[in-house]
Design an enzyme around this catalytic site. Structure first.
Site, short mmCIF file in Angstrom:
data_model
loop_
_atom_site.label_atom_id
_atom_site.label_comp_id
_atom_site.label_asym_id
_atom_site.label_seq_id
_atom_site.Cartn_x
_atom_site.Cartn_y
_atom_site.Cartn_z
CB ALA A 22 -0.97 0.10 1.03
CB CYS A 23 0.51 4.42 1.72
SG CYS A 23 -1.12 4.96 1.29
CB SER A 24 4.74 1.38 3.50
OG SER A 24 4.13 2.27 4.50
CB SER A 55 4.01 3.85 -2.65
OG SER A 55 3.89 3.75 -3.99
#
Length: 373
Positions: free
Chosen positions: A155-157, A334
């Site tokens: 996901a966002c990482s 990300s």
């Protein structure tokens, strides 16, 4: 063991912009039509009327002023509220590969590296265009890169996790030069009909070249240390997936098949998790918070970044210490921290230290400690 370094970054920015004013006008037109169609149920209390959005609400909730998207007409159509993307044949490059090429070529040019020299491509993003073959392998072929490639989704990482994976392989000697690319078409997973989140995301693609520091051709960033952590939570979730058609109501227009989050819980739980993660990473690396000239944080919410910055530094960060690109790009999953790094790092001098950090669904958090060389 070899010393990994970041030698180039690239950012692809779509040509279409949606301002808060345009977004609010579209959403409110949709909400008015929905309320009119469900007037009887609303009157009897069976359903709640949809609340109108406003630019003031969006700015206060997020700090976002606009966002870039690959296609805007479908998003702003009150009868549709999601992008129009044409069907592509299997012989054509996918949409993620198309936007990745721009970012990758910029990053390679800045690093002074030829695509054929790359022996690792990681496509790290919050969504993949298809299950297989891997988008990373398609990007590898389109670039003419060598070695191997794979997809990664945290996901966002995803970007910082991808950087850690690439840096570790460079350290170990299994690869010499790597490309971590983050094609984020977040307009495709956002529920534009939900007032609580319809303003959050934008589209973009970033790319980062990593290689052995000894082979860097110009100014570069030493990757001193990386750290990743995860903790399961349902507070950010998307239930779409390959098993969808096999379930009784899987093909319905269900809300949980797009981006969902419990924003208040996310803020309450993620902020201390990220602040503690950064503090412990710095301590274990023998760094002090005061050593950081700049922090490039995940660009999801201005209030979150402000809180984390204060917690890490023990004071309110100066604007140049913690640059935001959120107001222009919105949340790009990300890619956000990499956009901030790419656009706000050229003024830093040899010996200056910084932190790239991303966080999001999972929960996940990744941090990278770097120094200008």
């Amino acid at each position: 063991m070899y010393q990994p370094a970041i030698t180039g970054t690239g950012v692809f920015t779509p040509e279409h912009v949606i301002t808060n004013e345009e977004l609010v006008a579209s959403f409110n037109a949709y909400a008015e039509k929905w309320n009119a169609a469900h007037a009887d149920a609303i009157a009897t209390g069976e359903v709640e009327a949809k609340e109108m959005s406003s630019t003031g609400f969006i700015l206060k909730a997020s700090g976002i002023e606009q966002r870039y998207v690959l296609e805007k007409e479908g998003i702003l159509d009150p009868d549709r509220m999601y992008p129009h993307f044409r069907q592509r044949s299997d012989e054509e490059p996918g949409l993620m590969t198309q936007i990745a090429m721009d970012a990758c070529e910029k990053a390679l040019t800045r690093a002074g590296v030829r695509a054929i020299e790359i022996d690792l491509v990681i496509c790290a993003a919050s969504n993949m265009e298809r299950a297989y073959p891997a988008i990373g392998v398609e990007i590898q072929k389109a670039l003419g890169a060598g070695g191997f490639a794979f997809d990664m989704n945290v996901a966002c990482s995803s970007a910082t996790f991808g950087i850690q994976a690439a840096a570790d392989m460079i350290r170990a000697g299994s690869v010499r030069k790597a490309l971590v690319v983050n094609p984020e078409i977040t307009s495709g997973h956002l529920e534009w009909r939900d007032r609580d989140c319809h303003f959050i995301f934008g589209d973009v693609c970033t790319a980062t070249v990593l290689e052995r520091a000894e082979e860097a051709k110009g100014e570069h960033w030493i990757v001193h240390s990386t750290r990743c952590a995860t903790e399961f939570s349902n507070n950010i979730r998307n239930n779409n997936g390959f098993l969808r058609r096999n379930r009784p109501d899987g093909m319905k227009d269900r809300r949980d098949m797009q981006f969902m989050q419990n924003g208040r819980k996310v803020f309450k739980e993620v902020v201390p998790m990220v602040s503690d993660h950064i503090a412990h990473h710095l301590e274990d690396a023998g760094w002090q918070a005061g050593d950081l000239r700049r922090m490039w944080l995940h660009q999801a919410n201005k209030a979150m970044n402000d809180f984390i910055g204060r917690k890490v530094l023990g004071r309110v960060p100066e604007p140049e210490e913690q640059p935001n690109i959120l107001q222009e790009y919105a949340n790009t999953s990300s890619a956000g921290s990499i956009i901030a790094f790419a656009k706000h790092s050229n003024d830093m001098r040899k010996g200056d230290k910084g932190l790239i950090c991303s966080f999001g669904a999972g929960y996940s958090v990744g941090s990278v400690l770097i120094e200008r060389a």
